[in-house]
Design a protein around this motif. Structure first.
Motif, PDB file in Angstrom:
ATOM      1  N   LYS A   1      -3.361  19.775  52.950  1.00 39.56           N
ATOM      2  CA  LYS A   1      -3.936  18.461  52.663  1.00 39.56           C
ATOM      3  C   LYS A   1      -4.214  18.289  51.177  1.00 39.56           C
ATOM      4  O   LYS A   1      -3.969  17.228  50.601  1.00 39.56           O
ATOM      5  CB  LYS A   1      -5.229  18.271  53.464  1.00 39.56           C
ATOM      6  N   ILE A   2      -4.728  19.362  50.551  1.00 43.66           N
ATOM      7  CA  ILE A   2      -5.054  19.276  49.123  1.00 43.66           C
ATOM      8  C   ILE A   2      -3.787  19.130  48.281  1.00 43.66           C
ATOM      9  O   ILE A   2      -3.705  18.289  47.388  1.00 43.66           O
ATOM     10  CB  ILE A   2      -5.865  20.513  48.686  1.00 43.66           C
ATOM     11  N   THR A   3      -2.782  19.967  48.571  1.00 46.68           N
ATOM     12  CA  THR A   3      -1.560  19.950  47.760  1.00 46.68           C
ATOM     13  C   THR A   3      -0.752  18.671  47.951  1.00 46.68           C
ATOM     14  O   THR A   3       0.016  18.282  47.055  1.00 46.68           O
ATOM     15  CB  THR A   3      -0.683  21.166  48.100  1.00 46.68           C
ATOM     16  N   HIS A   4      -0.903  18.013  49.091  1.00 47.68           N
ATOM     17  CA  HIS A   4      -0.166  16.776  49.340  1.00 47.68           C
ATOM     18  C   HIS A   4      -0.978  15.526  49.008  1.00 47.68           C
ATOM     19  O   HIS A   4      -0.484  14.408  49.182  1.00 47.68           O
ATOM     20  CB  HIS A   4       0.288  16.706  50.802  1.00 47.68           C
ATOM     21  N   SER A   5      -2.190  15.713  48.522  1.00 51.73           N
ATOM     22  CA  SER A   5      -3.012  14.555  48.191  1.00 51.73           C
ATOM     23  C   SER A   5      -2.577  13.957  46.848  1.00 51.73           C
ATOM     24  O   SER A   5      -2.013  14.643  45.996  1.00 51.73           O
ATOM     25  CB  SER A   5      -4.487  14.961  48.128  1.00 51.73           C
ATOM     26  N   GLU A   6      -2.823  12.682  46.685  1.00 49.86           N
ATOM     27  CA  GLU A   6      -2.450  11.991  45.454  1.00 49.86           C
ATOM     28  C   GLU A   6      -3.245  12.518  44.256  1.00 49.86           C
ATOM     29  O   GLU A   6      -2.725  12.641  43.146  1.00 49.86           O
ATOM     30  CB  GLU A   6      -2.683  10.483  45.611  1.00 49.86           C
ATOM     31  N   THR A   7      -4.511  12.859  44.484  1.00 48.60           N
ATOM     32  CA  THR A   7      -5.345  13.384  43.396  1.00 48.60           C
ATOM     33  C   THR A   7      -4.778  14.688  42.856  1.00 48.60           C
ATOM     34  O   THR A   7      -4.706  14.895  41.633  1.00 48.60           O
ATOM     35  CB  THR A   7      -6.777  13.612  43.896  1.00 48.60           C
ATOM     36  N   TYR A   8      -4.373  15.568  43.740  1.00 50.36           N
ATOM     37  CA  TYR A   8      -3.808  16.853  43.317  1.00 50.36           C
ATOM     38  C   TYR A   8      -2.510  16.637  42.541  1.00 50.36           C
ATOM     39  O   TYR A   8      -2.276  17.278  41.502  1.00 50.36           O
ATOM     40  CB  TYR A   8      -3.557  17.737  44.531  1.00 50.36           C
ATOM     41  N   LYS A   9      -1.657  15.741  43.028  1.00 53.35           N
ATOM     42  CA  LYS A   9      -0.380  15.475  42.361  1.00 53.35           C
ATOM     43  C   LYS A   9      -0.598  14.915  40.960  1.00 53.35           C
ATOM     44  O   LYS A   9       0.055  15.335  40.000  1.00 53.35           O
ATOM     45  CB  LYS A   9       0.456  14.515  43.198  1.00 53.35           C
ATOM     46  N   LYS A  10      -1.537  13.978  40.836  1.00 56.55           N
ATOM     47  CA  LYS A  10      -1.817  13.392  39.533  1.00 56.55           C
ATOM     48  C   LYS A  10      -2.384  14.433  38.566  1.00 56.55           C
ATOM     49  O   LYS A  10      -2.001  14.488  37.388  1.00 56.55           O
ATOM     50  CB  LYS A  10      -2.792  12.224  39.681  1.00 56.55           C
ATOM     51  N   THR A  11      -3.311  15.257  39.062  1.00 56.87           N
ATOM     52  CA  THR A  11      -3.903  16.294  38.213  1.00 56.87           C
ATOM     53  C   THR A  11      -2.854  17.297  37.756  1.00 56.87           C
ATOM     54  O   THR A  11      -2.812  17.693  36.580  1.00 56.87           O
ATOM     55  CB  THR A  11      -5.020  17.021  38.979  1.00 56.87           C
ATOM     56  N   ASN A  12      -1.978  17.710  38.656  1.00 57.39           N
ATOM     57  CA  ASN A  12      -0.917  18.657  38.321  1.00 57.39           C
ATOM     58  C   ASN A  12       0.039  18.063  37.293  1.00 57.39           C
ATOM     59  O   ASN A  12       0.474  18.742  36.352  1.00 57.39           O
ATOM     60  CB  ASN A  12      -0.163  19.038  39.594  1.00 57.39           C
ATOM     61  N   GLU A  13       0.349  16.786  37.456  1.00 55.37           N
ATOM     62  CA  GLU A  13       1.229  16.105  36.513  1.00 55.37           C
ATOM     63  C   GLU A  13       0.588  16.035  35.123  1.00 55.37           C
ATOM     64  O   GLU A  13       1.255  16.260  34.101  1.00 55.37           O
ATOM     65  CB  GLU A  13       1.538  14.698  37.025  1.00 55.37           C
ATOM     66  N   LYS A  14      -0.711  15.740  35.064  1.00 54.10           N
ATOM     67  CA  LYS A  14      -1.419  15.699  33.789  1.00 54.10           C
ATOM     68  C   LYS A  14      -1.400  17.059  33.100  1.00 54.10           C
ATOM     69  O   LYS A  14      -1.207  17.171  31.881  1.00 54.10           O
ATOM     70  CB  LYS A  14      -2.864  15.247  34.012  1.00 54.10           C
ATOM     71  N   LEU A  15      -1.603  18.111  33.891  1.00 51.11           N
ATOM     72  CA  LEU A  15      -1.603  19.456  33.318  1.00 51.11           C
ATOM     73  C   LEU A  15      -0.243  19.801  32.720  1.00 51.11           C
ATOM     74  O   LEU A  15      -0.151  20.402  31.641  1.00 51.11           O
ATOM     75  CB  LEU A  15      -1.987  20.481  34.389  1.00 51.11           C
TER      76      LEU A  15
END
Length: 243
Positions: A128-142
């Motif tokens: 759930k965490i890895t597929h959430s939009e928040t996680y994707k956005k944070t990973n992209e920012k990093l």
């Protein structure tokens, strides 16, 4: 206004007995007479001789049970000692047993239903965490920040400087090792090594058979004189003063 006659005061029955006295009497007699409570053994309706006979039977049974417990303890102790002797013969140490117990415990935990359910819940939460939009956005920012840092001029200069330092240090170490090898193979080093070895051999030969400090000093003096003579620099001539 007419007064109401309640018949008797609150908490008191018509016969004059209070509810508190009734309750106390009830709790005193509320215990049931069970075989293990001891009430049945002392009841007036039971013959005292029969009660004493039952107690005697219980004492005999208790003694027999304690004897059996002691026998089982002795047998268990003998089995434990025999097991320890077999472990020593097999080379099984206490540390190995501890590791085996820990491994067995961990295996039992992993195979338990509680562990499987918890692991399943954790995996579900992770998905759930890895597929959430928040996680994707944070990973992209990093990743964007990482690209900016690695592409910056300061990062590239610093990285290049570290590489140059490492290369120079490696070259210096190789050069020092080569110089040391050349020095060992030079004629000067070999000549010094031969002279030292020769002097040691002479000293050792002259002091063989004697451990006195005087002989050792004399051997050193003789060896030094021989080396001076071989090099063409003999001892300084003695100056004779005319009488």
């Amino acid at each position: 206004m007419e007064s109401v006659d309640l018949g008797h005061p609150i908490g008191v029955e018509a016969g004059g007995t209070s509810y508190a006295e009734i309750d106390d009497h009830f709790y005193d007699t509320a215990e049931l007479a069970t075989p293990d409570s001891g009430i049945a053994d002392t009841s007036p309706t039971k013959d005292p001789a029969e009660v004493e006979k039952e107690k005697e039977e219980w004492r005999v049974e208790l003694a027999k049970t304690e004897e059996e417990i002691q026998t089982l303890r002795s047998v268990l102790g003998a089995k434990v000692r025999h097991a320890n002797e077999l472990k020593k013969k097999l080379g099984i140490t206490t540390l190995q047993e501890f590791k085996q117990d820990v491994s067995s415990t961990l295996t039992s935990i992993r195979e338990s239903d509680a562990y499987k359910k918890t692991s399943e819940k954790v995996h579900q939460l992770e998905d759930k965490i890895t597929h959430s939009e928040t996680y994707k956005k944070t990973n992209e920012k990093l990743h964007q920040w990482e690209d900016k840092i690695t592409s910056s001029g300061a990062y590239q200069k610093t990285n290049e400087a570290f590489k140059n330092v490492g290369t120079k240090a490696s070259q210096a170490a190789n050069a020092a090792g080569k110089k040391l090898s050349d020095l060992r193979n030079s004629q000067t080093f070999k000549s010094i090594e031969e002279k030292v070895g020769s002097a040691y051999s002479n000293v050792k030969a002259k002091v063989t058979g004697s451990k006195s400090e005087t002989n050792f000093d004399e051997a050193l003096t003789d060896t030094a004189t021989e080396q001076q003579e071989s090099n063409g620099t003999g001892p300084a001539p003695e100056t004779k003063v005319p009488l």
